[in-house]
Write a protein that holds these residues in place. Structure first.
Motif, short mmCIF file in Angstrom:
data_model
loop_
_atom_site.label_atom_id
_atom_site.label_comp_id
_atom_site.label_asym_id
_atom_site.label_seq_id
_atom_site.Cartn_x
_atom_site.Cartn_y
_atom_site.Cartn_z
N THR A 136 17.75 -32.35 11.64
CA THR A 136 17.55 -31.37 10.58
C THR A 136 17.58 -29.95 11.14
O THR A 136 18.21 -29.05 10.58
CB THR A 136 16.22 -31.62 9.86
N LEU A 137 16.90 -29.75 12.27
CA LEU A 137 16.88 -28.43 12.89
C LEU A 137 18.26 -28.06 13.45
O LEU A 137 18.70 -26.90 13.35
CB LEU A 137 15.84 -28.38 14.01
N HIS A 138 18.93 -29.04 14.04
CA HIS A 138 20.22 -28.75 14.68
C HIS A 138 21.27 -28.31 13.67
O HIS A 138 22.06 -27.40 13.94
CB HIS A 138 20.70 -29.99 15.43
N PHE A 139 21.26 -28.95 12.51
CA PHE A 139 22.29 -28.63 11.52
C PHE A 139 21.84 -27.55 10.53
O PHE A 139 22.60 -27.19 9.63
CB PHE A 139 22.69 -29.90 10.75
N GLY B 272 20.35 -21.52 10.03
CA GLY B 272 19.64 -20.43 10.72
C GLY B 272 18.88 -20.86 11.95
O GLY B 272 18.14 -20.05 12.54
N TRP B 273 19.07 -22.12 12.42
CA TRP B 273 18.30 -22.60 13.57
C TRP B 273 18.58 -21.81 14.85
O TRP B 273 17.64 -21.48 15.58
CB TRP B 273 18.56 -24.08 13.80
N PRO B 274 19.82 -21.48 15.19
CA PRO B 274 20.03 -20.70 16.42
C PRO B 274 19.27 -19.38 16.44
O PRO B 274 18.71 -18.99 17.47
CB PRO B 274 21.55 -20.48 16.43
N ARG B 275 19.22 -18.71 15.30
CA ARG B 275 18.50 -17.44 15.22
C ARG B 275 16.98 -17.66 15.35
O ARG B 275 16.29 -16.91 16.05
CB ARG B 275 18.83 -16.73 13.91
N VAL B 276 16.48 -18.71 14.67
CA VAL B 276 15.04 -19.01 14.77
C VAL B 276 14.68 -19.44 16.18
O VAL B 276 13.64 -19.05 16.72
CB VAL B 276 14.67 -20.13 13.75
N GLN B 277 15.56 -20.21 16.81
CA GLN B 277 15.29 -20.66 18.18
C GLN B 277 15.20 -19.48 19.14
O GLN B 277 14.30 -19.43 19.99
CB GLN B 277 16.39 -21.62 18.63
#
Length: 286
Positions: free
Chosen positions: A46-49, A52-57
């Motif tokens: 769920t996080l990988h796809f 906005g995950w790259p920005r949050v990471q």
């Protein structure tokens, strides 16, 4: 010669029961492991796809800023630990005094009982943050004691707030002890003070230990609120690093440190609660 002890053979029915329990235990372990992996995989996917995950990471879980801010946040955590230790000592003493006064039947202590009841009622109704503001800015405003360190003011505020909660937990524990215990102690010649100190308090503490531990864990978190007074604790150190780097990873560092500080006490509380439940179910004395 000593006769050999008789050997009891396990019946076939009992052997089948034991084998069934073993199979059920292995099956439960395998299902638990599989469900854990499925849940972890679902969260990761769920996080990988997530768009906005790259920005949050990068904003919250940056390894670079984690390493950079860790020493500053850890240094601020020592202030939280010191405030926690002194607050714990003060809360234990003040809360016990409040509880003892509230359960006292002496007519001489009637005014103190009224004050203790009013204090616990009022302090439990005021948010911790408001207590910090009142103590942190009100006491220095009186200009009676001169300059007082912020850590001392924060310790006073935490102690005053949590003493009310601890006093009510202790009072409930004291009153839960059977009246026959008090009567038996008095019949043996113990004074009222000796009865409370030697009979009532030890039995009550065993019953309310889980509740006290929960309050202690909550106190660990609320100690971080002293940052609102300007103290450079773990939370304030994280805020400073966020202002310097425009990255929120220092907040994650502070959260992890608070979690690591709380986990041992949470595990201890769960273990002791399970032990008490086991002793009660087996008919033993608590």
């Amino acid at each position: 010669m000593k006769e050999s002890e008789p050997v009891f053979e396990v019946s076939s029915v009992e052997q089948e029961r034991q084998a069934f329990r073993a199979r059920q235990g292995r099956r439960s372990v395998l299902i638990s492991i599989a469900s854990t992996f499925v849940l972890a995989a679902a969260i990761v996917l769920t996080l990988h796809f997530a768009p906005g995950w790259p920005r949050v990471q990068q904003t919250f879980f940056s390894p670079e800023y984690f390493v950079q801010s860790f020493p500053y946040v850890l240094d601020g955590l020592w202030l939280n630990v010191r405030v926690l230790i002194y607050s714990l000592i003060g809360t234990a003493i003040f809360g016990t005094l409040l509880a003892v006064v509230r359960i006292s039947k002496s007519p001489v202590l009637f005014p103190l009982r009224i004050l203790a009841q009013a204090y616990t009622t009022i302090m439990r109704g005021i948010p911790m943050l408001v207590v910090l503001y009142i103590i942190g800015f009100g006491i220095p405003g009186l200009e009676i004691f001169g300059r007082i360190p912020i850590a001392v003011l924060g310790t006073i505020a935490v102690t005053m707030s949590y003493s009310a909660y601890i006093a009510e937990v202790l009072r409930a524990g004291f009153q839960d002890v059977s009246p026959q215990q008090r009567a038996s102690a008095r019949s043996l010649g113990l004074t009222s003070g000796q009865t409370v100190r030697l009979i009532i308090i030890p039995q009550a503490l065993r019953k309310i230990a889980p509740a006290l531990m929960n309050d202690f864990i909550a106190m660990q978190k609320d100690v971080g609120l002293i940052s609102t007074l300007g103290a450079i604790d773990a939370v304030r150190a994280a805020q400073v690093q966020v202002a310097l780097t425009f990255n929120f990873t220092p907040y994650i560092v502070a959260s992890i440190l608070f979690i690591l500080m709380s986990v041992p006490f949470i595990i201890l509380n769960d273990w002791y609660t399970a032990k008490l439940r086991e002793r009660e179910q087996s008919g033993g004395m608590v």
